[in-house]
Scaffold this motif. Sequence first.
Motif, short mmCIF file in Angstrom:
data_model
loop_
_atom_site.label_atom_id
_atom_site.label_comp_id
_atom_site.label_asym_id
_atom_site.label_seq_id
_atom_site.Cartn_x
_atom_site.Cartn_y
_atom_site.Cartn_z
N ALA A 110 139.00 32.95 -0.09
CA ALA A 110 138.14 32.66 0.80
C ALA A 110 138.48 31.10 1.23
N LEU A 111 139.37 30.46 0.87
CA LEU A 111 139.53 29.14 1.26
C LEU A 111 140.21 28.91 2.63
N PRO A 112 140.97 29.51 2.88
CA PRO A 112 141.59 29.53 4.27
C PRO A 112 140.69 29.67 5.43
N ASP A 113 139.22 30.72 5.37
CA ASP A 113 138.19 30.80 6.16
C ASP A 113 137.40 29.44 6.08
N TRP A 114 136.95 29.04 5.10
CA TRP A 114 136.18 27.92 4.65
C TRP A 114 136.96 26.61 5.28
N TRP A 115 138.36 26.40 5.14
CA TRP A 115 139.08 25.33 5.72
C TRP A 115 138.93 25.49 7.26
N ALA A 116 139.10 26.52 7.84
CA ALA A 116 139.06 26.81 9.37
C ALA A 116 137.54 26.27 9.88
N GLY A 117 136.79 26.84 8.97
CA GLY A 117 135.19 26.48 9.39
C GLY A 117 135.14 25.07 9.32
N VAL A 118 135.58 24.18 8.54
CA VAL A 118 135.39 22.70 8.26
C VAL A 118 136.25 22.14 9.37
N GLN A 119 137.20 22.77 9.94
CA GLN A 119 138.14 22.14 10.86
C GLN A 119 137.10 22.50 12.20
N ARG A 120 136.51 23.49 12.44
CA ARG A 120 135.78 23.68 13.78
C ARG A 120 134.52 22.72 13.76
N LEU A 121 133.97 22.19 12.60
CA LEU A 121 133.13 21.25 12.67
C LEU A 121 133.40 20.00 13.67
N ARG A 122 134.81 19.47 13.31
CA ARG A 122 135.18 18.43 14.22
C ARG A 122 135.06 18.62 15.51
N THR A 123 135.31 19.71 15.99
CA THR A 123 135.09 19.57 17.60
C THR A 123 133.78 20.59 17.98
N SER A 124 132.86 20.83 16.97
CA SER A 124 131.75 21.25 17.52
C SER A 124 130.48 20.32 18.11
N THR A 125 129.56 20.97 18.62
CA THR A 125 128.39 20.05 19.07
C THR A 125 127.52 19.76 18.07
N MET A 126 127.49 20.24 16.88
CA MET A 126 126.43 19.86 15.87
C MET A 126 126.65 18.28 15.67
N PRO A 127 125.32 18.02 15.58
CA PRO A 127 125.32 16.18 15.49
C PRO A 127 126.16 15.90 14.12
N ALA A 128 127.01 14.99 13.87
CA ALA A 128 127.39 14.52 12.86
C ALA A 128 128.47 15.45 12.32
N GLY A 129 128.91 16.58 13.10
CA GLY A 129 129.83 17.70 12.68
C GLY A 129 131.22 17.06 12.02
N GLU A 130 131.72 16.05 12.67
CA GLU A 130 132.86 15.43 12.21
C GLU A 130 132.60 14.67 10.56
N ASP A 131 131.17 13.89 10.79
CA ASP A 131 131.25 13.56 9.61
C ASP A 131 130.99 14.43 8.39
N VAL A 132 130.46 15.54 8.67
CA VAL A 132 130.22 16.53 7.58
C VAL A 132 131.55 17.17 7.24
N ALA A 133 132.63 17.36 8.20
CA ALA A 133 133.89 17.70 7.86
C ALA A 133 134.45 16.87 7.10
N ASP A 134 134.31 15.50 7.27
CA ASP A 134 135.01 14.49 6.32
C ASP A 134 134.53 14.54 5.32
N MET A 135 133.15 14.68 4.95
CA MET A 135 132.53 14.69 3.45
C MET A 135 133.18 15.87 2.89
N LEU A 136 133.16 17.06 3.49
CA LEU A 136 133.57 18.45 2.83
C LEU A 136 135.04 18.19 2.50
N THR A 137 135.82 17.43 3.29
CA THR A 137 137.23 17.34 2.98
C THR A 137 137.42 16.25 1.94
N VAL A 138 136.69 15.20 1.80
CA VAL A 138 136.64 14.45 0.58
C VAL A 138 136.15 15.15 -0.81
N LEU A 139 135.34 16.17 -0.70
CA LEU A 139 134.80 17.02 -1.74
C LEU A 139 136.08 17.88 -2.41
#
Length: 170
Positions: A110-139
């Motif tokens: 499941a890791l490739p799909d999870w990683w793709a989802g994290v990367q989509r957060l960077r360009t999403s309209t979700m508030p703080a999406g890039e920050d969330v993606a950064d935190m998930l990457t750090v994790l």
Amino acid sequence: AYVDDNAKMKPATAEGYREALQAMAPDWMDKPLRDITADMVLRRQKQHGERSHAGANLGMRVLRAVWNYARSFNPVNAPATYGDNPVAILAKRNAWFPVQRRRTRIKDHALPDWWAGVQRLRTSTMPAGEDVADMLTVLLYTGPSPGGARGVEMRLVDLQERTLENPHPQ
């Protein structure tokens, strides 16, 4: 006193200990330690364990620590004053509840799909999406708990050395 006198204990830990005791034995909060018996501990462990095995174990571990702390003030007279720690009965009778440690992780497939989802957060309209993606990457790369990752400050990140200092890991 046990919680208040422990300078190294984090406030969240202290609050968790208070809550664990209050949930397990609210009627024991004003009871002298010497009045708490091994039979009472066994009954309360069983009773509280009907709601939560982990909660019952935690409450008893905190009670054991409080008991040992109180005895440490006068170790010579402690046996006469307090008797044996009644929580010891749980080990003698094998009455601790077995609690499986959480083993949540992203499965390899499941890791490739999870990683793709994290990367989509960077360009999403979700508030703080890039920050969330950064935190998930750090994790993913460093392994702290989510609470530990939230506490990391940029001043603790050395991009040149590729290091991350976390002085208060969870």
